[in-house]
Enzyme design. Structure first.
Site, mmCIF file in Angstrom:
data_model
loop_
_atom_site.group_PDB
_atom_site.id
_atom_site.type_symbol
_atom_site.label_atom_id
_atom_site.label_comp_id
_atom_site.label_asym_id
_atom_site.label_seq_id
_atom_site.Cartn_x
_atom_site.Cartn_y
_atom_site.Cartn_z
ATOM 1 C CB SER A 138 8.282 6.113 -12.521
ATOM 2 O OG SER A 138 8.489 4.731 -12.324
ATOM 3 C CE LYS A 139 11.509 7.443 -6.230
ATOM 4 N NZ LYS A 139 11.944 8.314 -5.151
ATOM 5 N NE ARG A 140 10.142 3.074 -6.136
ATOM 6 C CZ ARG A 140 11.162 3.196 -5.309
ATOM 7 N NH1 ARG A 140 12.251 2.497 -5.487
ATOM 8 N NH2 ARG A 140 11.121 4.011 -4.286
ATOM 9 C CG ASP A 141 9.304 2.780 -15.239
ATOM 10 O OD1 ASP A 141 8.548 1.881 -14.859
ATOM 11 O OD2 ASP A 141 8.911 3.903 -15.604
ATOM 12 N N GLY A 142 13.515 2.221 -13.789
ATOM 13 C CA GLY A 142 14.952 1.995 -13.915
ATOM 14 C C GLY A 142 15.379 0.774 -13.116
#
Ligand code: GLU
Length: 528
Positions: free
Chosen positions: A284-288
């Site tokens: 997900s974008k939050r993992d980045g």
């Protein structure tokens, strides 16, 4: 003869995916402009592109913007720029044109009504007049009982629609301009079986499927209808898309059947998920953010939240590296080879080598790929990329010097930004000097010795690494000084610490004047 043809048929990878009677392979990437393109989306585009190239087919870009509520300004431009950066040129699409346009669904609006009408007439669809409030209440009631409300086979007979109302009542509502939606009428208890190219045979029973809205009173189709109609009209032969669309496949298969397009309908291939580097679930974008790697191809300024998300491009990845790493997320060549150019991929790619299970994204491996492509680049090219970085830092240096520096430190780097980290001292005089080295190596006699070495350097005529070293060594020997004791302080003067390549190489690149001047400055600053 027959069996020979048969054998050949199966020998050719992918060949059996393309029926002989079918014309040219045509695939599409069909993103919705609801935000930036996730790297999983780029991978979908890539696999479509490679499949098209492999088979001499067409790769289309179609913007699926029927859901106006989710439209995000700038998203379409972002998608197109991302594809461009990756080198995924599309043969047809917005801005490029083609014989099957327009390629933006909002511009095709008038086209869909006839198909909704056709489905209504043939009994494959019905009008539903339930208000959003009524449906919300049904949802809440079901939730309280621990159930999930679904508009479909089980419930449609009790709701406000053209299946329960009389013909006259329906007409009256339509004439009165009441809001309606058109829903697809799922056939009862039917198994829909489809041979997904990647997953093999997949069966869904219609009992678990709801009656999806396919068209709305405002004349807008929903994703499902628009997607199927456009794939048909654009003569798409293969639908290659993410796994999240697998559950839509039975509806799409039935839509083709209902519209009488079964004979020419595309084949489906659902790509596996890209998984988080650690733990469970989809990347997900939050993992980045959490782990410090980009999830998006380009930097994205979120217009709604003002948040800024990292992009591979701005983080210094080369498109070749990005493409290479994406290709191996879900596809494997069947060999140990890891480095592939896009041209090579286009020659050997096959959907049969796409795996079913999710692929874990490894940010370290991503860096590894970049390092590989970085090392492949010529000194001239890297120097050209480094120059604007230097200019930004306010450094003016000749191309010759930049190239010399790059040649010297290239091997230590994997990103253009690292060139600066590894070479700043070639361009700026040290502002400070490593305290530990001073404490350990700067002896009472050091300043005097270095002054003499500065004088020796001044006498060197041909300012090259070997000559500098020779002059230095001769002098050191004549004085009987310890090399080890002087090399460290000398390095300290030139670069400020214990870093960098061969000291005499550093001298050469700095130039005679600069070398001597740095020795002088350091002596002044560090003192006796
Ligand atoms: N518009 C859909 C998306 O945003 C396309 C899915 C498909 O390829 O059918 O991913």
């Amino acid at each position: 003869m027959h069996s020979l043809i048969h054998a050949l048929f199966y020998l050719c990878t992918d060949f059996n995916l393309i029926s002989m009677s079918q014309s040219k392979v045509r695939v599409r990437f069909a993103p919705s402009p609801t935000g930036p393109l996730h790297m999983g989306g780029v991978r979908t585009a890539l696999f479509n592109y490679l499949f098209a190239k492999k088979h001499g087919g067409d790769f289309l870009l179609r913007i699926e913007d029927t859901d106006q509520n989710r439209f995000v300004p700038g998203a379409e431009e972002y998608i197109i720029e991302s594809l461009k950066w990756c080198g995924l040129h599309f043969d047809e699409g917005p801005g490029v044109g083609g014989n099957y346009g327009p390629y933006r669904q909002s511009e095709r609006k008038s086209l869909y009504k006839q198909y909704a009408d056709q489905l209504l007439e043939s009994g494959w669809a019905y009008y539903a007049f339930d208000t959003p409030e009524e449906l919300e209440k049904l949802r809440m009631d079901a939730e309280q009982k621990g159930e999930v409300f679904s508009y479909g086979i089980q419930t449609r007979g009790t709701l406000c629609n053209s299946l329960t109302l009389s013909k006259e009542e329906v007409e009256a509502k339509l004439n009165a301009g009441e809001h309606f939606v058109v829903r697809f009428k799922m056939p009862e208890n039917t198994d829909v079986t489809e041979n997904d190219i990647i997953r093999g045979e997949v069966t869904f029973n219609t009992l678990v499927l709801d009656d999806k809205v396919i068209y709305k009173w405002d004349g807008m189709p929903t994703y499902h209808l628009a997607n199927v109609v456009d794939d048909h009209l654009m003569e798409i032969t293969h639908v290659i898309r993410g796994e999240e669309w697998l559950s839509s496949m039975p509806l799409h298969v039935l839509l083709y059947r209902a519209l009488g397009w079964e004979e020419t309908r595309p084949q489906f291939a659902h790509l596996p998920l890209i998984l988080k580097p650690v733990g469970k679930g989809k990347l997900s974008k939050r993992d980045g953010d959490k782990m410090g790697f980009p999830v998006f191809p380009l930097l994205w300024n979120d217009p709604a939240s003002g948040e800024v998300f990292h992009g591979y491009r701005e983080d210094g990845y080369f498109p070749e590296a990005f493409i290479n790493l994406l290709a191996l997320l879900g596809w494997n060549p069947g060999t140990e080879q890891e480095i592939f150019s896009i041209e090579e991929l286009a020659r050997i790619f096959s959907l049969e080598r796409v795996v079913k299970s999710g692929s874990r994204f490894d940010p370290e491996k991503a860096k590894w790929f970049n390092r590989h492509y970085f090392q492949q680049k010529s000194v001239e090219e890297l120097a050209g990329l480094f120059k604007p970085v230097l200019e930004q830092k306010g450094v003016k240096a000749s191309n010759e010097k930049i190239e010399k520096v790059v040649a010297e430190i290239k091997e230590r780097c994997g990103f253009v930004a690292e060139l600066w980290e590894q070479s700043y001292y070639f361009f700026v005089v040290p502002e400070s000097y490593d305290a530990k080295t001073i404490e350990k190596r700067w002896l009472p006699e050091t300043a005097g010795q270095l002054k003499e070495i500065g004088n020796v350097f001044n006498m060197v005529e041909n300012w090259e690494q070997a000559n500098i070293k020779e002059a230095f060594s001769e002098f050191m020997n004549s004085k009987g000084w310890n090399f080890g004791a002087i090399m460290n302080p000398l390095r300290l003067c030139l670069v400020g610490g214990n870093v960098g390549p061969d000291l005499f190489k550093i001298c050469e690149i700095l130039g005679k004047e600069e070398t001597v001047s740095r020795i002088k400055i350091a002596i002044e600053k560090i003192g006796k």
